[in-house]
Design a protein around this motif. Structure first.
Motif, PDB file in Angstrom:
ATOM      1  N   PHE A 110       2.421   6.953   7.478  1.00 47.11           N
ATOM      2  CA  PHE A 110       3.776   7.461   7.711  1.00 47.11           C
ATOM      3  C   PHE A 110       4.576   6.474   8.570  1.00 47.11           C
ATOM      4  O   PHE A 110       5.762   6.247   8.347  1.00 47.11           O
ATOM      5  N   ARG A 111       3.885   5.860   9.536  1.00 44.60           N
ATOM      6  CA  ARG A 111       4.559   4.869  10.393  1.00 44.60           C
ATOM      7  C   ARG A 111       4.971   3.653   9.566  1.00 44.60           C
ATOM      8  O   ARG A 111       6.063   3.119   9.716  1.00 44.60           O
ATOM      9  N   ARG A 112       4.084   3.245   8.661  1.00 45.68           N
ATOM     10  CA  ARG A 112       4.370   2.098   7.786  1.00 45.68           C
ATOM     11  C   ARG A 112       5.609   2.386   6.911  1.00 45.68           C
ATOM     12  O   ARG A 112       6.456   1.509   6.739  1.00 45.68           O
ATOM     13  N   ILE A 113       5.697   3.612   6.415  1.00 50.10           N
ATOM     14  CA  ILE A 113       6.841   3.992   5.579  1.00 50.10           C
ATOM     15  C   ILE A 113       8.140   3.878   6.397  1.00 50.10           C
ATOM     16  O   ILE A 113       9.140   3.349   5.932  1.00 50.10           O
ATOM     17  N   ARG A 114       8.081   4.366   7.645  1.00 48.05           N
ATOM     18  CA  ARG A 114       9.259   4.263   8.523  1.00 48.05           C
ATOM     19  C   ARG A 114       9.614   2.806   8.789  1.00 48.05           C
ATOM     20  O   ARG A 114      10.771   2.417   8.767  1.00 48.05           O
ATOM     21  N   GLU A 115       8.578   1.983   9.039  1.00 46.88           N
ATOM     22  CA  GLU A 115       8.818   0.554   9.309  1.00 46.88           C
ATOM     23  C   GLU A 115       9.489  -0.136   8.125  1.00 46.88           C
ATOM     24  O   GLU A 115      10.270  -1.060   8.299  1.00 46.88           O
ATOM     25  N   LEU A 116       9.126   0.313   6.922  1.00 48.01           N
ATOM     26  CA  LEU A 116       9.713  -0.287   5.721  1.00 48.01           C
ATOM     27  C   LEU A 116      11.131   0.240   5.475  1.00 48.01           C
ATOM     28  O   LEU A 116      11.817  -0.204   4.570  1.00 48.01           O
ATOM     29  N   GLY A 117      11.550   1.238   6.290  1.00 47.73           N
ATOM     30  CA  GLY A 117      12.873   1.828   6.110  1.00 47.73           C
ATOM     31  C   GLY A 117      12.946   2.708   4.874  1.00 47.73           C
ATOM     32  O   GLY A 117      14.019   2.903   4.298  1.00 47.73           O
ATOM     33  N   LEU A 118      11.803   3.238   4.478  1.00 49.48           N
ATOM     34  CA  LEU A 118      11.762   4.061   3.263  1.00 49.48           C
ATOM     35  C   LEU A 118      11.525   5.530   3.612  1.00 49.48           C
ATOM     36  O   LEU A 118      11.225   5.866   4.751  1.00 49.48           O
ATOM     37  N   ASP A 119      11.670   6.378   2.605  1.00 52.11           N
ATOM     38  CA  ASP A 119      11.395   7.797   2.766  1.00 52.11           C
ATOM     39  C   ASP A 119      10.043   8.123   2.122  1.00 52.11           C
ATOM     40  O   ASP A 119       9.694   7.549   1.091  1.00 52.11           O
ATOM     41  N   HIS A 120       9.346   9.058   2.736  1.00 56.89           N
ATOM     42  CA  HIS A 120       8.114   9.564   2.102  1.00 56.89           C
ATOM     43  C   HIS A 120       8.534  10.493   0.962  1.00 56.89           C
ATOM     44  O   HIS A 120       9.220  11.489   1.181  1.00 56.89           O
ATOM     45  N   LEU A 121       8.152  10.139  -0.257  1.00 55.90           N
ATOM     46  CA  LEU A 121       8.614  10.932  -1.407  1.00 55.90           C
ATOM     47  C   LEU A 121       7.479  11.611  -2.173  1.00 55.90           C
ATOM     48  O   LEU A 121       7.728  12.545  -2.928  1.00 55.90           O
ATOM     49  N   GLY A 122       6.262  11.106  -2.008  1.00 57.85           N
ATOM     50  CA  GLY A 122       5.200  11.716  -2.819  1.00 57.85           C
ATOM     51  C   GLY A 122       3.810  11.445  -2.294  1.00 57.85           C
ATOM     52  O   GLY A 122       3.599  10.693  -1.338  1.00 57.85           O
ATOM     53  N   ILE A 123       2.869  12.107  -2.935  1.00 52.69           N
ATOM     54  CA  ILE A 123       1.446  11.974  -2.630  1.00 52.69           C
ATOM     55  C   ILE A 123       0.737  11.869  -3.971  1.00 52.69           C
ATOM     56  O   ILE A 123       1.111  12.568  -4.917  1.00 52.69           O
ATOM     57  N   TYR A 124      -0.246  10.981  -4.067  1.00 54.96           N
ATOM     58  CA  TYR A 124      -0.978  10.907  -5.327  1.00 54.96           C
ATOM     59  C   TYR A 124      -2.471  11.047  -5.099  1.00 54.96           C
ATOM     60  O   TYR A 124      -2.979  10.742  -4.026  1.00 54.96           O
ATOM     61  N   HIS A 125      -3.141  11.552  -6.118  1.00 57.59           N
ATOM     62  CA  HIS A 125      -4.599  11.508  -6.148  1.00 57.59           C
ATOM     63  C   HIS A 125      -5.034  11.579  -7.597  1.00 57.59           C
ATOM     64  O   HIS A 125      -4.243  11.865  -8.487  1.00 57.59           O
ATOM     65  N   SER A 126      -6.319  11.304  -7.821  1.00 58.44           N
ATOM     66  CA  SER A 126      -6.805  11.301  -9.199  1.00 58.44           C
ATOM     67  C   SER A 126      -7.766  12.455  -9.416  1.00 58.44           C
ATOM     68  O   SER A 126      -8.340  13.000  -8.467  1.00 58.44           O
ATOM     69  N   HIS A 127      -7.909  12.835 -10.662  1.00 56.96           N
ATOM     70  CA  HIS A 127      -8.924  13.802 -11.087  1.00 56.96           C
ATOM     71  C   HIS A 127      -9.847  13.070 -12.045  1.00 56.96           C
ATOM     72  O   HIS A 127      -9.543  12.961 -13.221  1.00 56.96           O
ATOM     73  N   PRO A 128     -10.964  12.537 -11.532  1.00 55.09           N
ATOM     74  CA  PRO A 128     -11.840  11.714 -12.368  1.00 55.09           C
ATOM     75  C   PRO A 128     -12.406  12.457 -13.580  1.00 55.09           C
ATOM     76  O   PRO A 128     -12.571  11.866 -14.633  1.00 55.09           O
TER      77      PRO A 128
END
Ligand SMILES: [Zn+2]
Length: 135
Positions: free
Chosen positions: A65-83
């Motif tokens: 989350f800190r990295r997203i703020r540093e990049l000046g971006l918004d957190h928009l999603g979360i991903y994961h896989s279903h193997p």
């Protein structure tokens, strides 16, 4: 289906590739961007190292989350896989959807599925699929 989510082609390809890299473990991470367009994927370690569940350790989540703020971006999603199962939200995914404003991407490593990357909003115990528009 109503509603759409805009995602860069690069991120879509990255998600499919991530799911296939370690097909025995659910991959996971965050998605960020600006103006509602997802342009960056931030991979995380699945702290459960499981093929049927995922969890991002709190410390790593904080760092991302800190990295997203540093990049000046918004957190928009979360991903994961279903193997091994359909890439639609599981009862656990619905129960543990803690970010009502985020788009939940579920990826399949299997090449034969019609849509290896699918996107959903999960609010109040209900999942709704979104159309993915490649940006
Ligand atoms: Zn899941």
């Amino acid at each position: 289906m109503n509603g759409a989510v805009r995602v860069s082609g690069e991120v879509l390809r990255y998600l499919a590739e991530q799911a296939r890299r370690e097909p025995g473990i659910e991959c996971c991470g965050l998605l960020a961007g600006s103006g509602g367009v997802i342009s960056v994927a931030l991979p995380a370690r699945n702290a459960l190292a499981s093929s049927t569940a995922y969890e991002i350790a709190p410390k790593e989540l904080f760092r991302l989350f800190r990295r997203i703020r540093e990049l000046g971006l918004d957190h928009l999603g979360i991903y994961h896989s279903h193997p091994a199962t359909d890439n639609a939200p599981s009862p656990t995914d619905i129960e543990r959807a803690f970010y009502p404003e985020a788009v939940y991407f579920i990826v399949s490593p299997r090449l034969e599925v019609p849509r290896p990357v699918r996107a959903f909003t999960i609010r109040n115990g209900a999942a709704r699929e979104l159309t993915i528009v490649e940006d």
